[in-house]
Motif scaffolding. Structure first.
Motif, mmCIF file in Angstrom:
data_model
loop_
_atom_site.group_PDB
_atom_site.id
_atom_site.type_symbol
_atom_site.label_atom_id
_atom_site.label_comp_id
_atom_site.label_asym_id
_atom_site.label_seq_id
_atom_site.Cartn_x
_atom_site.Cartn_y
_atom_site.Cartn_z
ATOM 1 N N TYR A 282 0.820 -1.210 0.000
ATOM 2 C CA TYR A 282 0.000 0.000 0.000
ATOM 3 C C TYR A 282 0.854 1.261 0.000
ATOM 4 C CZ TYR A 282 -4.171 -2.806 0.731
ATOM 5 O OH TYR A 282 -5.189 -3.706 0.564
ATOM 6 N N THR A 285 1.054 1.946 -3.590
ATOM 7 C CA THR A 285 -0.234 2.470 -4.043
ATOM 8 C C THR A 285 -0.388 3.945 -3.663
ATOM 9 O OG1 THR A 285 -1.204 0.268 -3.759
ATOM 10 C CG2 THR A 285 -2.726 2.132 -3.924
ATOM 11 N N PRO A 343 -3.789 -4.106 -3.794
ATOM 12 C CA PRO A 343 -2.846 -2.976 -3.913
ATOM 13 C C PRO A 343 -2.069 -2.973 -5.214
ATOM 14 C CG PRO A 343 -2.023 -4.594 -2.346
ATOM 15 C CD PRO A 343 -3.414 -5.004 -2.680
ATOM 16 N N ALA A 346 -4.447 -1.599 -7.882
ATOM 17 C CA ALA A 346 -4.653 -0.164 -7.657
ATOM 18 C C ALA A 346 -3.422 0.635 -8.087
ATOM 19 C CB ALA A 346 -4.957 0.094 -6.182
ATOM 20 N N THR A 347 -2.238 0.116 -7.816
ATOM 21 C CA THR A 347 -1.006 0.792 -8.244
ATOM 22 C C THR A 347 -0.889 0.815 -9.757
ATOM 23 O OG1 THR A 347 0.086 0.065 -6.204
ATOM 24 C CG2 THR A 347 1.502 0.813 -7.999
#
Length: 376
Positions: A282, A285, A343, A346-347
């Motif tokens: 995260y 991210t 994550p 999302a990244t």
């Protein structure tokens, strides 16, 4: 890194450090308020309070560091863009990858710190705090005595101490024991807790003992020193009960039957293990979304409030869903893979939006027709 990249790295690192320090301060304050009962009710020192508070901080790193990284990166990148330092960096010939490299290296460094903390520091600190709390709960001095107050213990025991010195010496002790109709009292000018042959005792000095006989005659004994056994008034069968956050990675992945019985189900332990390994992702991210919020579009003289709000909402949503996945993974083991997928996806989406903004849009045929020069 080049000279400009080192400059960008410093400019981003300082706000990130400040944001993480601020969040850590809030966490320490909340932990301190939770631990105040140790001093108020258990009679412990300020050092014990500070020790337990600091030992609880590593567990907060998985929450603090991604948020601090996101907030600090947004502050730094907004300032750099507003002062057109990023524009000057582009004008010097830096590519987009070179621009985001300092932030990427910082995110990787934070992820490594989080991984080290989750795997090594957190279980050590949590176990140490759990053992310290256990010793406080089973401390005879904290359980049986309180300065200036009558404390009722088990099996008809009542203890009063006028003064407790810093070295643990008890001044002007009074003990009242009621066993049915039989009452026994002890008093001593000084006393101290200790152990003899592994059994808890109270060593009293310069005191006396009083008890009524069966014939109703008061019996009294004066002594210079007496060792009063406390075994029947305390229980030594208690043991430390650890939680999943206290266990080492090997114990989480391969727990014993006794550990499962005392700590939690195998699904809960496995979800905790994967959560420790996936939470550092995260950090990547957070940095990717912060870069997208500022660099993922054209320069705006009016600010980037809308983009920052969208990025903040997206990061909050991803993090909340991540916690939900961890909770669900305790009951459905196959969901553990989504602790890593969420994550990473999302990244990747954030980076995709970041680089897609660089590509010029193709003009439509209608627009090209309008641009044609009409013949005279």
């Amino acid at each position: 890194m080049t000279l400009i990249q080192k400059y960008l790295f410093r400019q981003i690192s300082l706000p990130v450090l400040a944001a993480c320090a601020s969040l850590a301060g809030i966490g320490i304050l909340s932990q301190t308020l939770d631990q105040l009962e140790i001093i108020v009710e258990r009679g412990q020192s300020v050092w014990v309070l500070l020790k337990l508070t600091l030992l609880a901080v590593p567990q907060l790193f998985s929450v603090i560091l991604p948020i601090g990284l996101f907030v600090g990166a947004l502050i730094a990148l907004t300032r750099l863009q507003r002062e057109q330092e990023l524009t000057a960096a582009y004008a010097s010939g830096m590519s987009r990858w070179q621009m985001i490299a300092p932030g990427a290296w910082l995110a990787v460094g934070v992820a490594v710190v989080m991984l080290l903390t989750n795997v090594v520091i957190q279980p050590w600190s949590q176990r140490t705090a759990r053992e310290q709390a256990f010793s406080i709960r089973t401390d005879l001095a904290a359980l049986l005595v309180e300065e200036g107050r009558f404390v009722q213990g088990p099996n008809g025991l009542t203890v009063y101490v006028q003064q407790i010195e810093q070295n643990g010496l008890l001044k002007n002790l009074f003990i009242y024991i009621q066993n049915g109709d039989e009452v026994t009292t002890w008093d001593a000018s000084e006393a101290r807790f200790g152990r003899v042959d592994g059994q808890p005792v109270l060593t009293m000095k310069q005191g006396s003992w009083q008890q009524y006989s069966s014939a109703g005659v008061l019996q009294q004994l004066v002594f210079d020193g007496y060792v009063f056994p406390l075994g029947q008034y305390v229980t030594d069968d208690q043991k430390i009960r650890y939680k999943p956050a206290d266990l080492w990675m090997g114990q989480l992945f391969n727990p014993t039957d006794a550990l499962v019985r005392d700590t939690g189900s195998r699904g809960e332990l496995l979800a905790e293990a994967h959560s420790r390994l996936s939470s550092p992702l995260y950090a990547l991210t957070a940095m990717a979304m912060a870069l997208t919020a500022i660099l993922g579009g054209a320069f705006s003289r009016t600010g980037y409030s809308a983009r920052i709000a969208k990025a903040s909402g997206a990061f909050l949503l991803v993090r909340v869903v991540g916690y939900a996945v961890v909770a669900a993974s305790a009951w459905n083991g196959w969901l553990n893979v989504f602790q890593y997928v969420l994550p990473i996806v999302a990244t990747a989406v954030a980076l995709r939006l970041l680089f897609r903004a660089l590509k010029p849009r193709k003009a439509s045929r209608l627009s090209l027709t309008r641009l044609k020069v009409r013949p005279a």
